[in-house]
Design a protein around this motif. Structure first.
Motif, mmCIF file in Angstrom:
data_model
loop_
_atom_site.group_PDB
_atom_site.id
_atom_site.type_symbol
_atom_site.label_atom_id
_atom_site.label_comp_id
_atom_site.label_asym_id
_atom_site.label_seq_id
_atom_site.Cartn_x
_atom_site.Cartn_y
_atom_site.Cartn_z
ATOM 1 N N SER A 7 13.647 7.846 -11.683
ATOM 2 C CA SER A 7 12.798 8.716 -12.554
ATOM 3 C C SER A 7 13.429 10.351 -12.705
ATOM 4 C CB SER A 7 11.525 9.137 -11.662
ATOM 5 O OG SER A 7 12.198 9.671 -10.355
ATOM 6 N N ASN A 10 9.262 13.512 -12.303
ATOM 7 C CA ASN A 10 8.065 12.696 -11.857
ATOM 8 C C ASN A 10 7.950 11.590 -13.201
ATOM 9 O OD1 ASN A 10 7.628 13.845 -9.569
ATOM 10 N ND2 ASN A 10 6.281 15.319 -10.575
ATOM 11 N N THR A 11 8.687 11.412 -14.141
ATOM 12 C CA THR A 11 8.725 10.307 -15.228
ATOM 13 C C THR A 11 9.486 9.135 -14.889
ATOM 14 O OG1 THR A 11 8.086 11.906 -16.728
ATOM 15 C CG2 THR A 11 9.050 10.018 -17.760
ATOM 16 N N ILE A 12 9.034 7.985 -14.796
ATOM 17 C CA ILE A 12 9.862 6.767 -14.481
ATOM 18 C C ILE A 12 10.685 6.465 -15.726
ATOM 19 C CG2 ILE A 12 9.717 4.599 -13.744
ATOM 20 C CD1 ILE A 12 7.437 5.155 -12.142
ATOM 21 N N GLN A 180 -2.369 2.087 -3.953
ATOM 22 C CA GLN A 180 -1.801 3.252 -3.510
ATOM 23 C C GLN A 180 -1.253 2.837 -2.117
ATOM 24 O OE1 GLN A 180 -4.339 6.629 -2.823
ATOM 25 N NE2 GLN A 180 -2.846 8.095 -2.865
ATOM 26 N N HIS A 195 5.162 8.882 -0.505
ATOM 27 C CA HIS A 195 4.547 8.204 -1.623
ATOM 28 C C HIS A 195 5.494 6.824 -1.858
ATOM 29 C CE1 HIS A 195 2.134 7.024 -5.036
ATOM 30 N NE2 HIS A 195 3.128 7.228 -5.646
ATOM 31 N N GLU A 197 3.845 3.812 -3.662
ATOM 32 C CA GLU A 197 3.334 3.116 -4.816
ATOM 33 C C GLU A 197 1.944 3.644 -5.438
ATOM 34 O OE1 GLU A 197 1.566 -1.369 -5.745
ATOM 35 O OE2 GLU A 197 2.802 -1.053 -3.746
ATOM 36 N N GLY A 198 1.714 3.632 -6.518
ATOM 37 C CA GLY A 198 0.324 4.022 -7.113
ATOM 38 C C GLY A 198 0.441 5.312 -7.872
ATOM 39 N N LYS A 199 -0.341 5.455 -8.740
ATOM 40 C CA LYS A 199 -0.500 6.681 -9.798
ATOM 41 C C LYS A 199 -0.772 7.995 -9.053
ATOM 42 C CE LYS A 199 -1.168 4.014 -14.090
ATOM 43 N NZ LYS A 199 -1.983 4.032 -15.115
ATOM 44 N N VAL A 200 -1.305 7.911 -8.074
ATOM 45 C CA VAL A 200 -1.901 8.861 -7.046
ATOM 46 C C VAL A 200 -1.024 9.214 -5.892
ATOM 47 C CG1 VAL A 200 -4.022 10.450 -6.272
ATOM 48 C CG2 VAL A 200 -4.290 8.754 -8.298
ATOM 49 N N SER A 208 -1.914 17.530 -3.023
ATOM 50 C CA SER A 208 -1.063 16.521 -3.277
ATOM 51 C C SER A 208 0.309 16.667 -2.757
ATOM 52 C CB SER A 208 -1.013 16.208 -4.914
ATOM 53 O OG SER A 208 -0.051 15.127 -5.001
ATOM 54 N N THR A 211 6.281 13.932 -4.861
ATOM 55 C CA THR A 211 7.229 12.842 -4.732
ATOM 56 C C THR A 211 7.941 13.147 -3.404
ATOM 57 O OG1 THR A 211 8.722 13.883 -5.866
ATOM 58 C CG2 THR A 211 7.465 12.323 -7.013
#
Length: 236
Positions: A7, A10-12, A180, A195, A197-200, A208, A211
């Protein structure tokens, strides 16, 4: 199957399966994982499989290899670790470790609970329909003996409010697969949540985690998959 999630900001960008014994990372196109950035050396690092474990090893790169914000020469990867090359990141994900007990879904659906009075491990029903908690065995950190506080989490809401889980393993997995997932790692300098797995991302005290691995403090409130849990430390 273990894999690396590639990534940037934060963009895979891609995913790489760790399906062979040696995977090279660097700026040269001949690498298994090619990172076209001047901050990355031609042959920067390798991911090596040793038994059931994976290690990242720096190849005397110019800018070094970082894992969870720390420069390393050789590092045993644990689920959720972030390998950093400048602004690029490779997140290590091991689905077998997340599911535990040979990867069976049934094992993941169980909760390992410790009754504070008896201090005995018993298998119980899941903490709540929305979330499950499981523990995954990893190699013991030898220097953990110097860390005198034992962490616990206590469920604050739902039908299982008040239940506790002692964080006495090197790695504890929390959450629900496909929704999640996060891991809490026990290190010589404390407990960290990352974190997986999961979008949140996990929420700590209303904020929050992002990453990066997040250091937990006594009485932090963790929100994961709709369940609130309080982290606290017991001195022993």
């Amino acid at each position: 199957m273990a894999k690396l999630i590639f990534s940037l900001d934060n963009t895979i960008l891609n995913e790489f399966q760790l399906d062979k014994g040696r995977i090279s990372v660097g700026r040269r196109p001949t690498n298994d994982i090619h990172i076209d950035n001047l901050a990355v050396s031609g042959e920067h690092a390798v991911i090596l499989k040793k038994g059931d474990d994976f290690y990242v090893e720096d190849l005397s790169s110019t800018n070094g290899t970082h894992v969870n914000d720390k420069m390393v020469k050789s590092h045993l990867l644990q689920a959720g670790d972030l390998i950093e090359f400048g602004k690029y990141q490779l997140k290590y994900v091991n689905e077998d470790a997340l599911q535990g007990d040979g990867g069976s879904e049934a094992a993941f659906e169980k909760t390992i609970m410790i009754r504070p009075s008896a201090m005995k491990v018993t298998a119980s029903a899941p903490i709540a329909p929305e979330t499950q908690v499981a523990t995954a065995e990893t190699s013991t950190i030898a220097s953990d003996a110097t860390f005198i506080a034992v962490g616990r989490i206590q469920v604050l809401n739902g039908s299982s409010a008040g239940r506790e889980l002692v964080l006495n393993k090197a790695l504890t997995t929390l959450g629900k697969t496909g929704v999640q997932v996060a891991v809490i790692t026990k290190r010589p300098n404390g407990y960290f949540i990352t974190h997986v797995e999961g979008k949140v991302f996990p929420i700590i005290n209303g904020t929050s985690t992002g990453t990066q691995a997040f250091a937990l403090s006594d009485h932090d409130v963790v929100e994961l998959a709709g369940v609130k849990m309080e982290f606290y430390l017991d001195n022993v």
